[in-house]
Design a protein around this motif. Sequence first.
Motif, PDB file in Angstrom:
ATOM      1  N   LEU A  21       0.830  -1.214   0.000  1.00  0.00           N
ATOM      2  CA  LEU A  21       0.000   0.000   0.000  1.00  0.00           C
ATOM      3  C   LEU A  21       0.863   1.262   0.000  1.00  0.00           C
ATOM      4  CD1 LEU A  21      -2.806   1.322   0.211  1.00  0.00           C
ATOM      5  CD2 LEU A  21      -2.583   1.188   2.708  1.00  0.00           C
ATOM      6  N   ILE A  22       1.907   1.277   0.818  1.00  0.00           N
ATOM      7  CA  ILE A  22       2.765   2.455   0.916  1.00  0.00           C
ATOM      8  C   ILE A  22       3.401   2.768  -0.438  1.00  0.00           C
ATOM      9  CG2 ILE A  22       4.937   3.302   1.899  1.00  0.00           C
ATOM     10  CD1 ILE A  22       4.126   1.905   4.512  1.00  0.00           C
ATOM     11  N   GLU A  23       3.876   1.723  -1.132  1.00  0.00           N
ATOM     12  CA  GLU A  23       4.486   1.986  -2.446  1.00  0.00           C
ATOM     13  C   GLU A  23       3.446   2.471  -3.447  1.00  0.00           C
ATOM     14  OE1 GLU A  23       7.513  -0.109  -5.581  1.00  0.00           O
ATOM     15  OE2 GLU A  23       5.734  -1.216  -4.987  1.00  0.00           O
ATOM     16  N   GLN A  24       2.248   1.886  -3.430  1.00  0.00           N
ATOM     17  CA  GLN A  24       1.208   2.300  -4.369  1.00  0.00           C
ATOM     18  C   GLN A  24       0.738   3.728  -4.103  1.00  0.00           C
ATOM     19  OE1 GLN A  24       0.476   0.303  -7.034  1.00  0.00           O
ATOM     20  NE2 GLN A  24       2.141  -0.863  -6.104  1.00  0.00           N
ATOM     21  N   MET A  25       0.946   4.226  -2.894  1.00  0.00           N
ATOM     22  CA  MET A  25       0.577   5.595  -2.574  1.00  0.00           C
ATOM     23  C   MET A  25       1.657   6.593  -2.971  1.00  0.00           C
ATOM     24  SD  MET A  25      -2.478   5.562  -1.535  1.00  0.00           S
ATOM     25  CE  MET A  25      -2.563   7.278  -1.045  1.00  0.00           C
ATOM     26  N   GLY A  26       2.814   6.090  -3.455  1.00  0.00           N
ATOM     27  CA  GLY A  26       3.829   6.989  -3.972  1.00  0.00           C
ATOM     28  C   GLY A  26       5.149   6.987  -3.233  1.00  0.00           C
ATOM     29  N   ILE A  27       5.239   6.289  -2.095  1.00  0.00           N
ATOM     30  CA  ILE A  27       6.501   6.210  -1.367  1.00  0.00           C
ATOM     31  C   ILE A  27       7.340   5.100  -1.994  1.00  0.00           C
ATOM     32  CG2 ILE A  27       7.600   5.893   0.869  1.00  0.00           C
ATOM     33  CD1 ILE A  27       5.777   8.338   0.669  1.00  0.00           C
ATOM     34  N   PRO A  28       8.569   5.412  -2.435  1.00  0.00           N
ATOM     35  CA  PRO A  28       9.363   4.415  -3.174  1.00  0.00           C
ATOM     36  C   PRO A  28       9.911   3.293  -2.308  1.00  0.00           C
ATOM     37  CG  PRO A  28      10.660   6.391  -2.792  1.00  0.00           C
ATOM     38  CD  PRO A  28       9.263   6.708  -2.301  1.00  0.00           C
ATOM     39  N   LEU A  29       9.017   2.480  -1.754  1.00  0.00           N
ATOM     40  CA  LEU A  29       9.414   1.317  -0.981  1.00  0.00           C
ATOM     41  C   LEU A  29       9.552   0.121  -1.924  1.00  0.00           C
ATOM     42  CD1 LEU A  29       9.730   0.281   2.049  1.00  0.00           C
ATOM     43  CD2 LEU A  29       7.386  -0.551   1.797  1.00  0.00           C
ATOM     44  N   PRO A  30      10.626  -0.667  -1.828  1.00  0.00           N
ATOM     45  CA  PRO A  30      10.798  -1.818  -2.728  1.00  0.00           C
ATOM     46  C   PRO A  30       9.855  -2.969  -2.360  1.00  0.00           C
ATOM     47  CG  PRO A  30      12.596  -1.736  -1.138  1.00  0.00           C
ATOM     48  CD  PRO A  30      11.782  -0.485  -0.928  1.00  0.00           C
ATOM     49  N   SER A  31       8.573  -2.831  -2.704  1.00  0.00           N
ATOM     50  CA  SER A  31       7.584  -3.841  -2.329  1.00  0.00           C
ATOM     51  C   SER A  31       7.774  -5.147  -3.090  1.00  0.00           C
ATOM     52  CB  SER A  31       6.159  -3.314  -2.553  1.00  0.00           C
ATOM     53  OG  SER A  31       5.952  -2.949  -3.894  1.00  0.00           O
ATOM     54  N   ASN A  32       8.502  -5.119  -4.214  1.00  0.00           N
ATOM     55  CA  ASN A  32       8.822  -6.380  -4.894  1.00  0.00           C
ATOM     56  C   ASN A  32       9.549  -7.319  -3.948  1.00  0.00           C
ATOM     57  OD1 ASN A  32       7.769  -5.257  -7.193  1.00  0.00           O
ATOM     58  ND2 ASN A  32       9.711  -4.942  -8.221  1.00  0.00           N
ATOM     59  N   LEU A  33      10.488  -6.750  -3.196  1.00  0.00           N
ATOM     60  CA  LEU A  33      11.251  -7.542  -2.225  1.00  0.00           C
ATOM     61  C   LEU A  33      10.335  -8.050  -1.114  1.00  0.00           C
ATOM     62  CD1 LEU A  33      13.937  -8.593  -1.162  1.00  0.00           C
ATOM     63  CD2 LEU A  33      14.291  -6.382  -0.040  1.00  0.00           C
ATOM     64  N   VAL A  34       9.393  -7.217  -0.683  1.00  0.00           N
ATOM     65  CA  VAL A  34       8.443  -7.626   0.354  1.00  0.00           C
ATOM     66  C   VAL A  34       7.651  -8.845  -0.114  1.00  0.00           C
ATOM     67  CG1 VAL A  34       6.364  -6.956   1.619  1.00  0.00           C
ATOM     68  CG2 VAL A  34       8.234  -5.317   1.344  1.00  0.00           C
ATOM     69  N   LEU A  35       7.196  -8.825  -1.366  1.00  0.00           N
ATOM     70  CA  LEU A  35       6.412  -9.942  -1.904  1.00  0.00           C
ATOM     71  C   LEU A  35       7.262 -11.204  -2.046  1.00  0.00           C
ATOM     72  CD1 LEU A  35       4.313  -8.102  -4.644  1.00  0.00           C
ATOM     73  CD2 LEU A  35       3.553  -8.854  -2.386  1.00  0.00           C
ATOM     74  N   ILE A  36       8.509 -11.041  -2.454  1.00  0.00           N
ATOM     75  CA  ILE A  36       9.387 -12.205  -2.592  1.00  0.00           C
ATOM     76  C   ILE A  36       9.634 -12.859  -1.235  1.00  0.00           C
ATOM     77  CG2 ILE A  36      11.740 -12.929  -3.155  1.00  0.00           C
ATOM     78  CD1 ILE A  36      11.699 -10.890  -5.428  1.00  0.00           C
ATOM     79  N   VAL A  37       9.926 -12.033  -0.233  1.00  0.00           N
ATOM     80  CA  VAL A  37      10.154 -12.571   1.115  1.00  0.00           C
ATOM     81  C   VAL A  37       8.876 -13.233   1.643  1.00  0.00           C
ATOM     82  CG1 VAL A  37      10.677 -11.965   3.508  1.00  0.00           C
ATOM     83  CG2 VAL A  37      11.991 -10.935   1.641  1.00  0.00           C
ATOM     84  N   ALA A  65      -6.907   3.184  -6.430  1.00  0.00           N
ATOM     85  CA  ALA A  65      -8.222   3.834  -6.488  1.00  0.00           C
ATOM     86  C   ALA A  65      -8.144   5.271  -5.978  1.00  0.00           C
ATOM     87  CB  ALA A  65      -9.241   3.038  -5.675  1.00  0.00           C
ATOM     88  N   VAL A  66      -7.316   5.476  -4.940  1.00  0.00           N
ATOM     89  CA  VAL A  66      -7.141   6.835  -4.416  1.00  0.00           C
ATOM     90  C   VAL A  66      -6.559   7.744  -5.499  1.00  0.00           C
ATOM     91  CG1 VAL A  66      -5.854   8.255  -2.775  1.00  0.00           C
ATOM     92  CG2 VAL A  66      -6.920   6.123  -2.013  1.00  0.00           C
ATOM     93  N   TRP A  67      -5.505   7.278  -6.175  1.00  0.00           N
ATOM     94  CA  TRP A  67      -4.887   8.080  -7.237  1.00  0.00           C
ATOM     95  C   TRP A  67      -5.815   8.248  -8.430  1.00  0.00           C
ATOM     96  CZ3 TRP A  67      -1.387  11.338  -6.325  1.00  0.00           C
ATOM     97  CH2 TRP A  67      -0.363  11.093  -5.401  1.00  0.00           C
ATOM     98  N   TYR A  68      -6.619   7.229  -8.708  1.00  0.00           N
ATOM     99  CA  TYR A  68      -7.586   7.338  -9.814  1.00  0.00           C
ATOM    100  C   TYR A  68      -8.549   8.496  -9.565  1.00  0.00           C
ATOM    101  CZ  TYR A  68     -11.707   6.253 -12.648  1.00  0.00           C
ATOM    102  OH  TYR A  68     -12.785   6.337 -13.502  1.00  0.00           O
ATOM    103  N   TYR A  69      -9.073   8.570  -8.352  1.00  0.00           N
ATOM    104  CA  TYR A  69     -10.037   9.636  -8.038  1.00  0.00           C
ATOM    105  C   TYR A  69      -9.360  10.998  -7.933  1.00  0.00           C
ATOM    106  CZ  TYR A  69     -14.094   6.659  -7.490  1.00  0.00           C
ATOM    107  OH  TYR A  69     -15.151   5.815  -7.746  1.00  0.00           O
ATOM    108  N   ILE A  70      -8.099  11.025  -7.487  1.00  0.00           N
ATOM    109  CA  ILE A  70      -7.374  12.295  -7.483  1.00  0.00           C
ATOM    110  C   ILE A  70      -7.202  12.792  -8.914  1.00  0.00           C
ATOM    111  CG2 ILE A  70      -5.144  13.385  -7.012  1.00  0.00           C
ATOM    112  CD1 ILE A  70      -4.912  11.623  -4.541  1.00  0.00           C
TER     113      ILE A  70
END
Length: 268
Positions: A21-37, A65-70
């Motif tokens: 969620l944090i990455e999808q909101m625009g914070i450059p967190l490496p969520s790919n790594l989160v999913l792999i782990v 969805a938040v960015w879509y409505y923005i």
Amino acid sequence: MGELIQFVIDYGYLVVFFGVLIEQMGIPLPSNLVLIVAGAVVGLGKLDFVSVVLLAVFACLAGNAVWYYIGRIRGYRVLGFLCRISLEPDRCVQNSKELFLRHGARSLLAAKFIPGFSIFAPPLAGATKMNLARFLWYDSAGSILWVGIFVGLGWLFSDQLETVAVYAGNLGKWSLVILILGLAGYFGWKMRARRRFIKKLRVARIKPEELNSRLAKSEQIFIVDLRDTLDFDANPRVIPTAVRISPDEIEQRHEELPRDQDVILYCT
């Protein structure tokens, strides 16, 4: 089991949801790594595969969805804000707009695999007034594909997690320090790349006041409006005498550019 890996096991579902969620909101967190782990921990039998996938997909849809409505409300002006907070060089921003214009809703299927494009695609969909149902359909499909691949990769290599855990356990608290330093290095590299890009842009610039003064003096200058369709629709006003040439038309229309006077280009 190392402290870092144990943390993912203990709070795996929360880590997956908020990491994505944090990455999808625009914070450059490496969520790919989160999913792999998370996928690796699924392979160890500590997390449920379906729950991990559903939580990650829901996090994608919630953030998008938040960015879509923005984008729906603010229009193309939201792109200016995203340019300011993005760590990606501005050429990536331009590529994102060109990709969306070329492929439309289908670009959402691959958006999360393309660095920088993931955050721009949802507001672009809203700004172009894409139907909500159509947006959710393609965004859901793209999210499932992205989550499934990276969680699946983690699951396939889950045996290697035991080895990683042993090293993490030997390092103890140093494993967390190494992770923090790694993230700091990643953000530092991105910021440095962006500063280099902006520095190059400043090499040959002209201020609006200087251009206005030269126009008032009726100097012989050729002005080219390089804005793409999205930027022009957001603000259709043009500088007097400017000729509109989109970036992808420059090569085909280069003969229109005079060789005996200054050529001034402007975009957003």
